[in-house]
Design a protein around this motif. Structure first.
Motif, mmCIF file in Angstrom:
data_model
loop_
_atom_site.group_PDB
_atom_site.id
_atom_site.type_symbol
_atom_site.label_atom_id
_atom_site.label_comp_id
_atom_site.label_asym_id
_atom_site.label_seq_id
_atom_site.Cartn_x
_atom_site.Cartn_y
_atom_site.Cartn_z
ATOM 1 N N GLY A 1 -21.293 -2.191 57.024
ATOM 2 C CA GLY A 1 -21.498 -3.270 56.070
ATOM 3 C C GLY A 1 -22.181 -4.480 56.669
ATOM 4 O O GLY A 1 -22.700 -5.326 55.945
ATOM 5 N N ARG A 2 -22.177 -4.537 57.973
ATOM 6 C CA ARG A 2 -22.807 -5.674 58.634
ATOM 7 C C ARG A 2 -24.087 -5.295 59.354
ATOM 8 O O ARG A 2 -24.641 -6.085 60.099
ATOM 9 N N LEU A 3 -24.535 -4.091 59.127
ATOM 10 C CA LEU A 3 -25.823 -3.649 59.681
ATOM 11 C C LEU A 3 -26.721 -3.220 58.538
ATOM 12 O O LEU A 3 -26.534 -2.143 57.972
ATOM 13 N N PRO A 4 -27.688 -4.024 58.199
ATOM 14 C CA PRO A 4 -28.532 -3.721 57.054
ATOM 15 C C PRO A 4 -29.231 -2.379 57.182
ATOM 16 O O PRO A 4 -29.820 -2.075 58.199
ATOM 17 N N GLY A 5 -29.143 -1.596 56.125
ATOM 18 C CA GLY A 5 -29.880 -0.340 56.092
ATOM 19 C C GLY A 5 -29.265 0.785 56.894
ATOM 20 O O GLY A 5 -29.861 1.841 57.026
ATOM 21 N N ARG A 6 -28.086 0.556 57.431
ATOM 22 C CA ARG A 6 -27.432 1.613 58.206
ATOM 23 C C ARG A 6 -26.189 2.096 57.472
ATOM 24 O O ARG A 6 -25.504 1.318 56.829
ATOM 25 N N THR A 7 -25.891 3.376 57.624
ATOM 26 C CA THR A 7 -24.723 3.934 56.952
ATOM 27 C C THR A 7 -23.594 4.140 57.958
ATOM 28 O O THR A 7 -23.836 4.243 59.159
ATOM 29 N N ASP A 8 -22.389 4.247 57.421
ATOM 30 C CA ASP A 8 -21.249 4.466 58.308
ATOM 31 C C ASP A 8 -21.408 5.775 59.077
ATOM 32 O O ASP A 8 -21.118 5.845 60.268
ATOM 33 N N ASN A 9 -21.900 6.790 58.386
ATOM 34 C CA ASN A 9 -22.085 8.081 59.042
ATOM 35 C C ASN A 9 -23.095 7.991 60.179
ATOM 36 O O ASN A 9 -22.894 8.535 61.258
ATOM 37 N N GLU A 10 -24.159 7.303 59.917
ATOM 38 C CA GLU A 10 -25.217 7.145 60.906
ATOM 39 C C GLU A 10 -24.689 6.402 62.135
ATOM 40 O O GLU A 10 -24.935 6.801 63.280
ATOM 41 N N ILE A 11 -23.946 5.337 61.885
ATOM 42 C CA ILE A 11 -23.409 4.545 62.982
ATOM 43 C C ILE A 11 -22.369 5.333 63.766
ATOM 44 O O ILE A 11 -22.338 5.309 64.995
ATOM 45 N N LYS A 12 -21.560 6.069 63.019
ATOM 46 C CA LYS A 12 -20.545 6.902 63.675
ATOM 47 C C LYS A 12 -21.215 7.925 64.599
ATOM 48 O O LYS A 12 -20.808 8.083 65.754
#
Length: 276
Positions: free
Chosen positions: A94-105
DNA sequence: AATCCCAGCAACCGCCATCTG
DNA sequence: ACAGATGGCGGTTGCTGGGAT
């Protein structure tokens, strides 16, 4: 009684999505907006579970996704947010524009863990692996000690704000409390460090401001077009015209006029002045 | 050229809080 | 009030492509 089942498990496609399926889903959401995931597959002509449609849309097809490699800035932000939130990927996303939780995980598990280990930092505890203080990093680490206010800011020493730790933070499970306290005990960051010219400190105030532009856009959309209020899930990217690109500073809530990368504030400001 | 190994990532699974009838 | 659906989340799996042998 309750509702009927979300979907028949039988006769549902599984596995990788085809281009045709993607197109059906995108076309449907463009036309009708995000809505009831239960009825969406049938309405869109998809042999998929609603849950699968939602996942595909959220993680891959959404128009505001950035994709591509993570920047060094994003890396450091993820590390910092992970030290505060733990594995709360949706909060981090939610604090990284354009990124998804899955992607970050995924990115955390494949890249950042290794990166931290190579720095001698335990990715789970954010402590030095040898048990001593966390080695100094380029970015500063917020300190949380007892009730001591923490200074977070994005715009340099002149405009620093003092932020009390949120209760939520203090209530976190033991491991995470340790993380926070460890940040403190590591003593890697002094106030003096924070106030050097070269360092800016992220505004990680957790309870203020929209974490994503989605709800913000929706509110704007709803005010401009009250009819849309009936569909509480619907948010219109068409109404904002071209896709507004959200820069990191805006997403984190510290946009300022000097930011050249960000069109969003201009778009939204213009928009707001017209409709609010 | 064939096989193996591994990293990366999309998608699935199961759980939980919330919502709905 | 309650049973059960829904949406959302984090953990895990398994497929794929590329590099090493």
């Amino acid at each position: 009684m309750g509702r009927s089942p979300c979907c028949e498990k039988a006769h549902m496609n599984k596995g990788a999505w085809t281009k045709e399926e993607d197109q059906l889903l995108v076309d449907y959401i463009r036309k009708h907006g995000e809505g009831c995931w239960r009825s969406l597959p049938r309405a869109a002509g998809l042999q998929r579970c609603g849950k699968s449609c939602r996942l595909r849309w959220m993680n891959y097809l959404r128009p505001d996704l950035k994709r591509g490699n993570f920047t060094e800035e994003e890396d450091e932000l993820i590390i910092k947010l992970h030290s505060l939130f733990g594995n709360k990927w949706s909060l981090i996303a939610g604090r990284l524009p354009g990124r998804t939780d899955n992607e970050i995980k995924n990115y955390w598990n494949t890249h950042i863990k290794r990166k931290l280990l190579s720095r001698g930092i335990d990715p789970n505890t954010h402590r030095s692996i040898n048990g001593s203080a966390t080695p100094p990093s380029k970015t500063t680490t917020p300190s949380l000690q007892n009730d001591e206010p923490v200074r977070f800011d994005f715009s340099g020493p002149d405009q620093q704000r003092t932020v009390k730790p949120e209760p939520m933070l203090l209530d976190r499970e033991e491991t995470n409390n340790n993380n926070i306290n460890n940040c403190t005990s590591s003593g890697t960051t002094s106030e003096k460090d924070i106030q050097t010219d070269d360092d800016w400190v992220l505004n990680l105030e957790l309870s203020v401001g929209p974490a994503t532009t989605k709800s913000y856009r929706y509110e704007l959309t709803r005010k401009a077009n009250p009819d849309l209020a009936e569909s509480t899930r619907r948010w219109s990217f068409e109404l904002l015209g071209a896709q507004a690109e959200v820069c990191l500073c805006c997403r984190i809530g510290s946009h300022n006029e000097s930011c050249r990368n960000c069109r969003t504030s201009d778009v939204l400001t213009t928009w707001e002045s017209k409709i609010l």
